[in-house]
Enzyme design. Structure first.
Site, PDB file in Angstrom:
ATOM      1  N   ASP A 165      38.560  41.060  32.623  1.00 31.70           N
ATOM      2  CA  ASP A 165      39.376  42.167  33.125  1.00 31.70           C
ATOM      3  C   ASP A 165      38.858  43.514  32.613  1.00 31.70           C
ATOM      4  OD1 ASP A 165      41.612  43.192  34.559  1.00 31.70           O
ATOM      5  OD2 ASP A 165      42.698  43.445  32.680  1.00 31.70           O
ATOM      6  N   HIS A 198      34.529  47.606  31.941  1.00 34.47           N
ATOM      7  CA  HIS A 198      34.792  48.929  31.353  1.00 34.47           C
ATOM      8  C   HIS A 198      34.105  49.111  29.984  1.00 34.47           C
ATOM      9  CE1 HIS A 198      37.550  49.107  34.589  1.00 34.47           C
ATOM     10  NE2 HIS A 198      38.626  48.660  33.987  1.00 34.47           N
ATOM     11  N   LEU A 212      47.005  49.253  43.261  1.00 34.73           N
ATOM     12  CA  LEU A 212      45.921  50.226  43.107  1.00 34.73           C
ATOM     13  C   LEU A 212      45.969  51.266  44.234  1.00 34.73           C
ATOM     14  CD1 LEU A 212      43.296  51.072  41.605  1.00 34.73           C
ATOM     15  CD2 LEU A 212      42.056  49.665  43.231  1.00 34.73           C
ATOM     16  N   SER A 233      48.795  47.795  50.698  1.00 35.95           N
ATOM     17  CA  SER A 233      50.175  47.659  50.222  1.00 35.95           C
ATOM     18  C   SER A 233      50.206  47.440  48.701  1.00 35.95           C
ATOM     19  CB  SER A 233      50.833  46.458  50.907  1.00 35.95           C
ATOM     20  OG  SER A 233      50.074  45.290  50.607  1.00 35.95           O
TER      21      SER A 233
HETATM   22  P1  NDP Z   1      47.425  43.686  44.039  1.00 32.97           P
HETATM   23  O1  NDP Z   1      47.756  42.398  43.367  1.00 32.97           O
HETATM   24  O2  NDP Z   1      48.487  44.714  44.148  1.00 32.97           O
HETATM   25  O3  NDP Z   1      46.823  43.319  45.470  1.00 32.97           O
HETATM   26  C1  NDP Z   1      46.477  44.261  46.491  1.00 32.97           C
HETATM   27  C2  NDP Z   1      46.947  43.758  47.832  1.00 32.97           C
HETATM   28  O4  NDP Z   1      46.230  42.577  48.170  1.00 32.97           O
HETATM   29  C3  NDP Z   1      48.412  43.354  47.827  1.00 32.97           C
HETATM   30  O5  NDP Z   1      49.231  44.433  48.186  1.00 32.97           O
HETATM   31  C4  NDP Z   1      48.463  42.239  48.838  1.00 32.97           C
HETATM   32  O6  NDP Z   1      48.682  42.812  50.107  1.00 32.97           O
HETATM   33  C5  NDP Z   1      47.091  41.635  48.817  1.00 32.97           C
HETATM   34  N1  NDP Z   1      47.095  40.390  48.031  1.00 32.97           N
HETATM   35  C6  NDP Z   1      47.607  40.171  46.802  1.00 32.97           C
HETATM   36  N2  NDP Z   1      47.407  38.904  46.404  1.00 32.97           N
HETATM   37  C7  NDP Z   1      46.731  38.309  47.409  1.00 32.97           C
HETATM   38  C8  NDP Z   1      46.224  37.006  47.598  1.00 32.97           C
HETATM   39  N3  NDP Z   1      46.356  36.057  46.667  1.00 32.97           N
HETATM   40  N4  NDP Z   1      45.578  36.744  48.759  1.00 32.97           N
HETATM   41  C9  NDP Z   1      45.423  37.689  49.693  1.00 32.97           C
HETATM   42  N5  NDP Z   1      45.900  38.949  49.561  1.00 32.97           N
HETATM   43  C10 NDP Z   1      46.542  39.249  48.446  1.00 32.97           C
HETATM   44  O7  NDP Z   1      46.132  44.245  43.313  1.00 32.97           O
HETATM   45  P2  NDP Z   1      45.792  45.701  42.818  1.00 32.97           P
HETATM   46  O8  NDP Z   1      46.134  46.675  43.889  1.00 32.97           O
HETATM   47  O9  NDP Z   1      46.339  45.876  41.464  1.00 32.97           O
HETATM   48  O10 NDP Z   1      44.207  45.587  42.645  1.00 32.97           O
HETATM   49  C11 NDP Z   1      43.329  45.524  43.747  1.00 32.97           C
HETATM   50  C12 NDP Z   1      41.895  45.399  43.223  1.00 32.97           C
HETATM   51  O11 NDP Z   1      41.602  46.505  42.407  1.00 32.97           O
HETATM   52  C13 NDP Z   1      41.677  44.163  42.343  1.00 32.97           C
HETATM   53  O12 NDP Z   1      40.359  43.700  42.555  1.00 32.97           O
HETATM   54  C14 NDP Z   1      41.807  44.704  40.920  1.00 32.97           C
HETATM   55  O13 NDP Z   1      41.074  43.933  39.995  1.00 32.97           O
HETATM   56  C15 NDP Z   1      41.227  46.092  41.090  1.00 32.97           C
HETATM   57  N6  NDP Z   1      41.719  47.072  40.115  1.00 32.97           N
HETATM   58  C16 NDP Z   1      43.055  47.372  40.027  1.00 32.97           C
HETATM   59  C17 NDP Z   1      43.490  48.335  39.146  1.00 32.97           C
HETATM   60  C18 NDP Z   1      44.929  48.740  39.071  1.00 32.97           C
HETATM   61  O14 NDP Z   1      45.241  49.665  38.314  1.00 32.97           O
HETATM   62  N7  NDP Z   1      45.825  48.093  39.806  1.00 32.97           N
HETATM   63  C19 NDP Z   1      42.554  49.061  38.268  1.00 32.97           C
HETATM   64  C20 NDP Z   1      41.171  48.675  38.452  1.00 32.97           C
HETATM   65  C21 NDP Z   1      40.790  47.722  39.353  1.00 32.97           C
HETATM   66  P3  NDP Z   1      49.259  42.020  51.327  1.00 32.97           P
HETATM   67  O15 NDP Z   1      50.009  40.826  50.813  1.00 32.97           O
HETATM   68  O16 NDP Z   1      50.136  43.009  52.019  1.00 32.97           O
HETATM   69  O17 NDP Z   1      48.054  41.665  52.094  1.00 32.97           O
HETATM   70  C1  BG6 Z   2      41.951  47.687  35.090  1.00 33.40           C
HETATM   71  C2  BG6 Z   2      42.460  46.394  34.520  1.00 33.40           C
HETATM   72  O1  BG6 Z   2      40.616  47.541  35.490  1.00 33.40           O
HETATM   73  O2  BG6 Z   2      42.017  48.701  34.111  1.00 33.40           O
HETATM   74  C3  BG6 Z   2      43.856  46.555  33.956  1.00 33.40           C
HETATM   75  O3  BG6 Z   2      42.493  45.435  35.562  1.00 33.40           O
HETATM   76  C4  BG6 Z   2      43.913  47.701  32.992  1.00 33.40           C
HETATM   77  O4  BG6 Z   2      44.271  45.367  33.303  1.00 33.40           O
HETATM   78  C5  BG6 Z   2      43.329  48.953  33.638  1.00 33.40           C
HETATM   79  O5  BG6 Z   2      45.259  47.923  32.641  1.00 33.40           O
HETATM   80  C6  BG6 Z   2      43.252  50.077  32.636  1.00 33.40           C
HETATM   81  O6  BG6 Z   2      42.861  51.245  33.273  1.00 33.40           O
HETATM   82  P1  BG6 Z   2      43.237  52.639  32.613  1.00 33.40           P
HETATM   83  O7  BG6 Z   2      42.505  53.640  33.416  1.00 33.40           O
HETATM   84  O8  BG6 Z   2      44.738  52.741  32.722  1.00 33.40           O
HETATM   85  O9  BG6 Z   2      42.818  52.561  31.184  1.00 33.40           O
END
Ligand code: NDP
Ligand code: BG6
Length: 476
Positions: free
Chosen positions: A241, A246, A18, A15
């Protein structure tokens, strides 16, 4: 190339941002290009309760918002959505994972034979361990069974010890051959080109060292503020982060020696050596900053600590410039600057190779030493600044730019990093993933300063959002 194999991808945290904005759009693009096998299923799992239809509707909206219009053919979208399933449950409940496992088995019955299954941990780092535990305890995974594998997102731990602990948990469940530690920067075209540029062109190797290079800067800027991501970001900060993963990966590719072949093991061995030669950094090698209110991309932005998702009075760094040193024959004495910041003037990533002055210059007209700029994003390309005579009388010199852009050079769309890396993991290719040894070395470089920053023992200078970061950064 469509194959007759059977594949199943399970996204945990389905959900989330990412999953919805990057992973599913990348899987759709792979599907439209024929890269996914004929029989495939994508199953989402998260805590949020919703029906499969509701989830498909959300996925559809995100496809429409995140994919180029020309790729959005309605019949493809409908077919793709039919392969998507959704399950809800807790991350630490073995019973809920047992239900997921049973649901997957049912989906897989439709396939002519058992599919290989790729689990994608698209969840916050705090739930990595419970999820791995639940996967193991529900019987979905058997260590060493290579038909099941896992992609683990960054950040992998929050310091050296927690990375080791997380790896121990992974190791109890998966064999190393089943684990893919992802850093999506390694799937970006301009980053993949670094090795080609260095090792497939004769002119770079002779000057790629301390005798000719004055400094190297890897600079990452974003013009976005933290917004709703404070819950995660305030525990991490910009070093965890972006810099520890990266930017350090980019540094490793710029600094490494030539591998004996373009094979995963040879590349990892050389990257490991390069990362291991990087000295631990101290607070004297860093300038840290935190944004206060300002204007970013033409819009007013509130200060970091005023964000609802950030605790009042937080001293967390949103900007860092770090001077690293590499202790080896090639790089001794050459500073490597890693610089990253949120809420800055623009969103760019570039690598600047600053060459030394020509010794014994005979021209009176002022000019600058050569500079090579590798632009990673938003417009990937390579710029080389050389000194030229200005046409006409006299001997006036000027720096001019040889300019290559991927747009002009190849005139084709750049594949997304996630597209590339998910396909590699599906096909079992680990070349662009990170191995454990390298990961631990990369934490060892930063853990001492992270401990000081976390305990409030570091100076964090303020900068206005929409600027280049704190003024103190230019003094490093
Ligand atoms: P989100 O904050 O959107 O979390 C993903 C899902 O995890 C949520 O939809 C939620 O689903 C569940 N969640 C959120 N917070 C918690 C919590 N405290 N405890 C348990 N479940 C939780 O994260 P992202 O999708 O942005 O990122 C996911 C992973 O990917 C992270 O490790 C992030 O560092 C990494 N990442 C993200 C990037 C991006 O562009 N977003 C880029 C690179 C890496 P639900 O509540 O439905 O269970
Ligand atoms: C993620 C970081 O790993 O990379 C974010 O958690 C950052 O904070 C993102 O914004 C940047 O990725 P990109 O591909 O948009 O440069």
């Amino acid at each position: 190339m469509i194959t007759n194999e059977n594949r199943s991808v399970v996204i945990l945290g389905a959900s989330g941002n990412l999953a919805l904005t990057k992973l599913l759009p990348s899987l759709y693009t792979l599907y439209t290009s024929g890269a996914l096998p004929q029989n495939f299923a994508i199953s989402g799992y998260a805590r949020t309760e919703m029906s499969v239809d509701k989830y498909r509707e959300i996925v559809k909206t995100n496809l429409l918002n995140n994919i180029e219009e020309t790729l959005l053919v309605d019949s493809f979208v409908q077919e793709f959505l039919k392969s998507i399933y959704y399950f809800s449950g807790s991350y630490d409940s073995v019973d809920d994972f047992t239900n997921l496992h049973a649901g997957l088995e049912k989906i897989h019955e439709k396939f002519p034979c058992k599919p290989t299954v790729l689990y994608y941990l698209s969840i916050p780092p705090s739930v990595f361990e419970p999820v791995i535990h639940s996967l193991r305890e529900c019987g979905a995974i058997e260590k060493g069974d290579t038909s099941k594998s896992v992609i683990v997102e960054k950040p992998f731990g929050y310091d050296t010890e927690s990375a080791k602990a997380l790896n121990k948990t992974l190791d109890q469940t998966f064999d190393e051959s089943q684990i893919y530690r992802i850093d999506h920067y390694l799937g970006k075209e301009a980053i993949m080109n670094l090795m080609v540029m260095r090792f497939a062109n004769l002119i770079f190797e002779p000057v790629w060292n301390r005798n000719y290079i004055d400094s190297i800067t890897v600079s990452w800027e974003e013009d976005k503020n933290i917004g709703s991501r404070g819950g995660y970001f305030d525990k991490a900060g910009i070093i965890r982060d972006v810099i520890q993963n990266h930017l350090l990966q980019i540094l490793a590719l710029v600094a490494m020696e030539k591998p004996s072949s373009y094979e995963s093991d040879s590349i990892m061995a050389e990257k490991n050596k390069a990362v291991k030669s990087i000295q631990q950094v101290t607070l004297d090698d860093c300038v840290l900053g935190q944004y206060i209110s300002g204007v970013c991309g033409g819009k007013p932005v509130i200060g970091y600590t005023d964000e609802d998702s950030v605790p009042d009075g937080s001293n967390r760094e949103t900007f860092a410039k770090i001077k690293c040193a590499i202790n080896n024959t090639r790089w001794s004495g050459v500073p490597f600057y890693l610089q990253a910041g949120k809420a800055l003037t623009k969103s760019t990533t570039e690598i600047i190779i600053q060459f030394k002055e020509v010794p014994g210059d005979i021209f009176k007209s002022p000019h600058h030493p050569n500079k090579l700029v590798i632009e990673v994003q938003p417009d990937a390309g390579i710029k080389f600044f050389i000194t030229n005579k200005v046409p006409g009388k006299g001997m006036v010199l000027k720096d001019v730019k040889l300019d290559f852009s991927y747009d002009d050079g190849f005139n084709k769309a750049m594949p997304g990093a996630y597209e590339r890396l998910i396909l590699d993991a599906i096909q079992g290719d680990k070349t662009l993933f990170i191995n454990y040894e390298e990961l631990i070395h990369s934490w060892e470089i930063f853990t001492p300063i992270l401990e000081k920053i976390d305990s409030g023992n570091a100076n964090v200078f303020k900068y206005h959002a929409g600027t280049n970061g704190p003024d103190e950064a230019s003094e490093l």
